[in-house]
Design a protein around this motif. Structure first.
Motif, mmCIF file in Angstrom:
data_model
loop_
_atom_site.group_PDB
_atom_site.id
_atom_site.type_symbol
_atom_site.label_atom_id
_atom_site.label_comp_id
_atom_site.label_asym_id
_atom_site.label_seq_id
_atom_site.Cartn_x
_atom_site.Cartn_y
_atom_site.Cartn_z
ATOM 1 N N HIS A 15 0.920 9.119 -5.923
ATOM 2 C CA HIS A 15 1.295 10.809 -5.779
ATOM 3 C C HIS A 15 2.407 11.197 -6.617
ATOM 4 N N GLY A 16 3.053 9.911 -7.068
ATOM 5 C CA GLY A 16 4.349 10.310 -7.769
ATOM 6 C C GLY A 16 4.056 10.118 -9.384
ATOM 7 N N CYS A 17 4.209 8.995 -9.826
ATOM 8 C CA CYS A 17 4.298 8.580 -11.284
ATOM 9 C C CYS A 17 3.036 9.018 -11.941
ATOM 10 N N VAL A 18 1.956 8.521 -11.172
ATOM 11 C CA VAL A 18 0.765 8.986 -11.945
ATOM 12 C C VAL A 18 0.377 10.355 -11.827
ATOM 13 N N MET A 19 0.643 11.358 -10.948
ATOM 14 C CA MET A 19 0.552 12.399 -10.822
ATOM 15 C C MET A 19 1.454 13.350 -12.062
ATOM 16 N N LYS A 20 2.613 12.784 -12.038
ATOM 17 C CA LYS A 20 3.494 13.269 -13.244
ATOM 18 C C LYS A 20 2.956 13.090 -14.713
ATOM 19 N N ALA A 21 2.319 11.753 -14.812
ATOM 20 C CA ALA A 21 1.822 11.540 -16.221
ATOM 21 C C ALA A 21 0.619 12.427 -16.230
ATOM 22 N N ILE A 22 -0.181 12.685 -15.439
ATOM 23 C CA ILE A 22 -1.497 13.617 -15.538
ATOM 24 C C ILE A 22 -1.022 15.010 -16.014
ATOM 25 N N ARG A 23 -0.168 15.434 -15.398
ATOM 26 C CA ARG A 23 0.414 16.697 -15.532
ATOM 27 C C ARG A 23 1.098 16.928 -17.064
ATOM 28 N N ALA A 24 1.901 15.729 -17.275
ATOM 29 C CA ALA A 24 2.587 15.766 -18.819
ATOM 30 C C ALA A 24 1.448 16.005 -19.978
ATOM 31 N N GLU A 25 0.505 15.130 -19.882
ATOM 32 C CA GLU A 25 -0.433 15.316 -21.115
ATOM 33 C C GLU A 25 -1.530 14.501 -20.836
ATOM 34 N N GLU A 26 -2.628 14.603 -21.671
ATOM 35 C CA GLU A 26 -3.882 14.283 -21.123
ATOM 36 C C GLU A 26 -3.892 12.582 -21.610
ATOM 37 N N GLU A 27 -3.060 12.401 -22.792
ATOM 38 C CA GLU A 27 -3.256 10.776 -22.927
ATOM 39 C C GLU A 27 -2.304 10.150 -22.099
ATOM 40 N N ALA A 28 -1.130 10.477 -21.589
ATOM 41 C CA ALA A 28 -0.309 9.947 -20.589
ATOM 42 C C ALA A 28 -1.159 9.737 -19.475
ATOM 43 N N GLY A 29 -1.837 10.567 -19.113
ATOM 44 C CA GLY A 29 -2.619 10.715 -17.746
ATOM 45 C C GLY A 29 -3.487 9.459 -17.789
ATOM 46 N N ASP A 30 -4.297 9.434 -18.899
ATOM 47 C CA ASP A 30 -5.403 8.560 -18.995
ATOM 48 C C ASP A 30 -4.746 7.042 -19.098
ATOM 49 N N GLN A 31 -3.695 6.839 -19.636
ATOM 50 C CA GLN A 31 -2.950 5.474 -19.753
ATOM 51 C C GLN A 31 -2.486 5.200 -18.122
ATOM 52 N N ALA A 32 -1.945 6.309 -17.540
ATOM 53 C CA ALA A 32 -1.577 6.297 -16.014
ATOM 54 C C ALA A 32 -2.740 5.709 -15.144
ATOM 55 N N ILE A 33 -3.839 6.417 -15.290
ATOM 56 C CA ILE A 33 -4.856 6.179 -14.400
ATOM 57 C C ILE A 33 -5.403 4.938 -14.678
ATOM 58 N N PHE A 64 0.786 -1.166 -0.096
ATOM 59 C CA PHE A 64 0.134 -0.023 0.023
ATOM 60 C C PHE A 64 0.724 1.228 0.103
ATOM 61 N N ASN A 65 1.946 1.252 0.806
ATOM 62 C CA ASN A 65 3.026 2.129 0.721
ATOM 63 C C ASN A 65 3.462 2.615 -0.762
ATOM 64 N N ILE A 66 3.848 1.657 -1.333
ATOM 65 C CA ILE A 66 4.157 1.844 -2.657
ATOM 66 C C ILE A 66 3.300 2.048 -3.780
ATOM 67 N N LEU A 67 1.988 1.601 -3.728
ATOM 68 C CA LEU A 67 0.793 1.966 -4.185
ATOM 69 C C LEU A 67 0.725 3.505 -4.026
ATOM 70 N N GLN A 68 0.622 3.882 -2.809
ATOM 71 C CA GLN A 68 0.332 5.356 -2.411
ATOM 72 C C GLN A 68 1.431 6.253 -3.131
ATOM 73 N N ASN A 69 2.534 5.991 -3.167
ATOM 74 C CA ASN A 69 3.721 6.681 -3.599
ATOM 75 C C ASN A 69 3.660 6.810 -5.185
ATOM 76 N N HIS A 70 3.302 5.648 -5.867
ATOM 77 C CA HIS A 70 2.990 5.617 -7.258
ATOM 78 C C HIS A 70 1.921 6.528 -7.672
ATOM 79 N N GLU A 120 -3.609 2.289 -15.703
ATOM 80 C CA GLU A 120 -2.576 1.256 -15.129
ATOM 81 C C GLU A 120 -2.871 1.352 -13.745
ATOM 82 N N LEU A 121 -3.168 2.314 -13.124
ATOM 83 C CA LEU A 121 -3.377 2.343 -11.697
ATOM 84 C C LEU A 121 -4.579 1.638 -11.236
ATOM 85 N N LEU A 122 -5.598 1.869 -12.007
ATOM 86 C CA LEU A 122 -6.877 1.032 -11.644
ATOM 87 C C LEU A 122 -6.728 -0.388 -11.801
ATOM 88 N N ASP A 123 -5.823 -0.851 -12.803
ATOM 89 C CA ASP A 123 -5.567 -2.273 -12.945
ATOM 90 C C ASP A 123 -4.682 -2.688 -11.967
#
Length: 92
Positions: free
Chosen positions: A62-80, A54-60, A82-85
C-alpha cells in the motif's frame, strides 16, 4: 522512509514479545520440557513472526508499491515484480 514507519512502535513491541517467547523456548529446552510443549511454543513464535511479516508486506504494497505505480509505468512494473518475488519468498 519505510512504509511501516507509522506502525513501527507496534512492530517493535511485537518483536520484543517474540524475543521473549524465543527465550522461553530456550529455557524449556534447558529444562528438558516435554517435546509437544516446546513444539507448541515454536508454532506460536512462527505465527507471531508471520503476522509481523504480513503487516510489513501489507504496508509495502500500500505504500512503496503504490507510490512506484503512480510515479511511472516502468517503476510500477518493477515494483510489482519485486512484490511478487517477496510474496513468493514470504509464503515458502
Amino acid at each position: 522512509m519505510s512504509s511501516y514507519t507509522e506502525n513501527k512502535d507496534d512492530l517493535l513491541k511485537r518483536l520484543r514479545r517474540i524475543e521473549g517467547q524465543v527465550r522461553g523456548i530456550q529455557r524449556m529446552i534447558e529444562e528438558d520440557q516435554y517435546c509437544v510443549d516446546v513444539l507448541v511454543q515454536i508454532a506460536a513464535v512462527r505465527a507471531a513472526l508471520y503476522k509481523v511479516g504480513f503487516n510489513i508486506l501489507q504496508n509495502h504494497a500500500h505504500g512503496c508499491v503504490m507510490k512506484a505505480i503512480r510515479a511511472e509505468e516502468e517503476a510500477g512494473d518493477q515494483a510489482i515484480d519485486e512484490l511478487l518475488d517477496v510474496i513468493f519468498r514470504f509464503t515458502k
